[in-house]
Design an enzyme around this catalytic site. Sequence first.
Site, PDB file in Angstrom:
ATOM      1  N   SER A  79       0.626   8.139   0.290  1.00  0.00           N
ATOM      2  CA  SER A  79       1.253   6.905  -0.182  1.00  0.00           C
ATOM      3  C   SER A  79       1.806   7.096  -1.586  1.00  0.00           C
ATOM      4  O   SER A  79       1.572   8.109  -2.240  1.00  0.00           O
ATOM      5  CB  SER A  79       0.225   5.758  -0.187  1.00  0.00           C
ATOM      6  OG  SER A  79      -0.691   5.926  -1.255  1.00  0.00           O
ATOM      7  N   SER A  81       1.110   5.265  -4.306  1.00  0.00           N
ATOM      8  CA  SER A  81       0.357   4.524  -5.323  1.00  0.00           C
ATOM      9  C   SER A  81       0.184   5.291  -6.632  1.00  0.00           C
ATOM     10  O   SER A  81      -0.153   4.696  -7.658  1.00  0.00           O
ATOM     11  CB  SER A  81      -1.019   4.134  -4.774  1.00  0.00           C
ATOM     12  OG  SER A  81      -1.848   5.269  -4.629  1.00  0.00           O
ATOM     13  N   LYS A 136      -6.818   8.067  -7.411  1.00  0.00           N
ATOM     14  CA  LYS A 136      -6.394   7.168  -8.490  1.00  0.00           C
ATOM     15  C   LYS A 136      -6.700   7.834  -9.829  1.00  0.00           C
ATOM     16  O   LYS A 136      -7.262   8.922  -9.895  1.00  0.00           O
ATOM     17  CB  LYS A 136      -7.137   5.824  -8.415  1.00  0.00           C
ATOM     18  CG  LYS A 136      -7.044   5.110  -7.086  1.00  0.00           C
ATOM     19  CD  LYS A 136      -5.660   4.590  -6.767  1.00  0.00           C
ATOM     20  CE  LYS A 136      -5.647   3.891  -5.405  1.00  0.00           C
ATOM     21  NZ  LYS A 136      -4.254   3.526  -5.002  1.00  0.00           N
ATOM     22  N   SER A 223      -0.426  -0.519  -5.955  1.00  0.00           N
ATOM     23  CA  SER A 223      -1.646   0.275  -5.853  1.00  0.00           C
ATOM     24  C   SER A 223      -2.832  -0.615  -5.503  1.00  0.00           C
ATOM     25  O   SER A 223      -3.113  -1.590  -6.207  1.00  0.00           O
ATOM     26  CB  SER A 223      -1.919   1.009  -7.171  1.00  0.00           C
ATOM     27  OG  SER A 223      -3.152   1.686  -7.111  1.00  0.00           O
TER      28      SER A 223
END
Length: 265
Positions: A79, A81, A136, A223
Amino acid sequence: MDFTLILVLGTLLTGLIWLTDSLLFKPARTRRAGTGEVSDKPVEIHEPLLVDYARSFFPVLLIVLVVRSFIAEPFRIPSGSMMPTLLVGDFILVNKFSYGLRLPVLDTKILPIGEPKRGDVVVFRYPKDPKVDYIKRIIGLPGDHIRVVGNKLWVNDVLQPEKLVGVYPGDDAMRMAGTDVYEENLTGIQHKVLFEKDGYRRDGEWVVPPHHYFAMGDNRDNSNDSRYWGFVPEANLVGKAFIIWLHWDWKDGKFDASRIGKSVH
């Protein structure tokens, strides 16, 4: 079934087959071969096919298990994010010993080595579904007070400096084209983040509990992170991302050699 569990079971099974044959059955085959007629030619001792496969696969599975469990593990970015730091289709390597060695499958820490630092890009098991891996950036450490208002971030009541450095052109699929690119100084760690002009933002204040971390994506308005589902338990950490070893966007069939070898920071 978890791939690590399959790898552990495969290593144990092939190792046990090879060991059992070496201790119990191979000596008997050797003795039987020695009772045959005397010949100038060496006597061939044929191993059972299962044993032959086990002997061949065991060292390979063991090496893969050790490397993947204790040294580095590959992941693919599915993805956007973490744009612009990481793009869809990036294949990264994660350092498995940065935050301590853990037993495969059990995830029990057996050797503490280090702790996450603010600004680290980490892979962890999603707290709401540990079967899913997330990636992250660590924003808050245990005990930190985090505040987010719009595109402003405070850590322990200190506003983190940021400056507009340009407009993101988007990748070949025009993902995030026209988004503002800011350079954020996260207590001395400089990295780029994306903010959409009319993006949806989640404001709030959080105090990070012991043995937990507050994580956010660099693509701040796109996100699913600690602002929405809470903190990352220390036990869920997988490792620290450190390099891109391949870029292949399966959706668009795009290979980008220029991203190979880029460090993740």
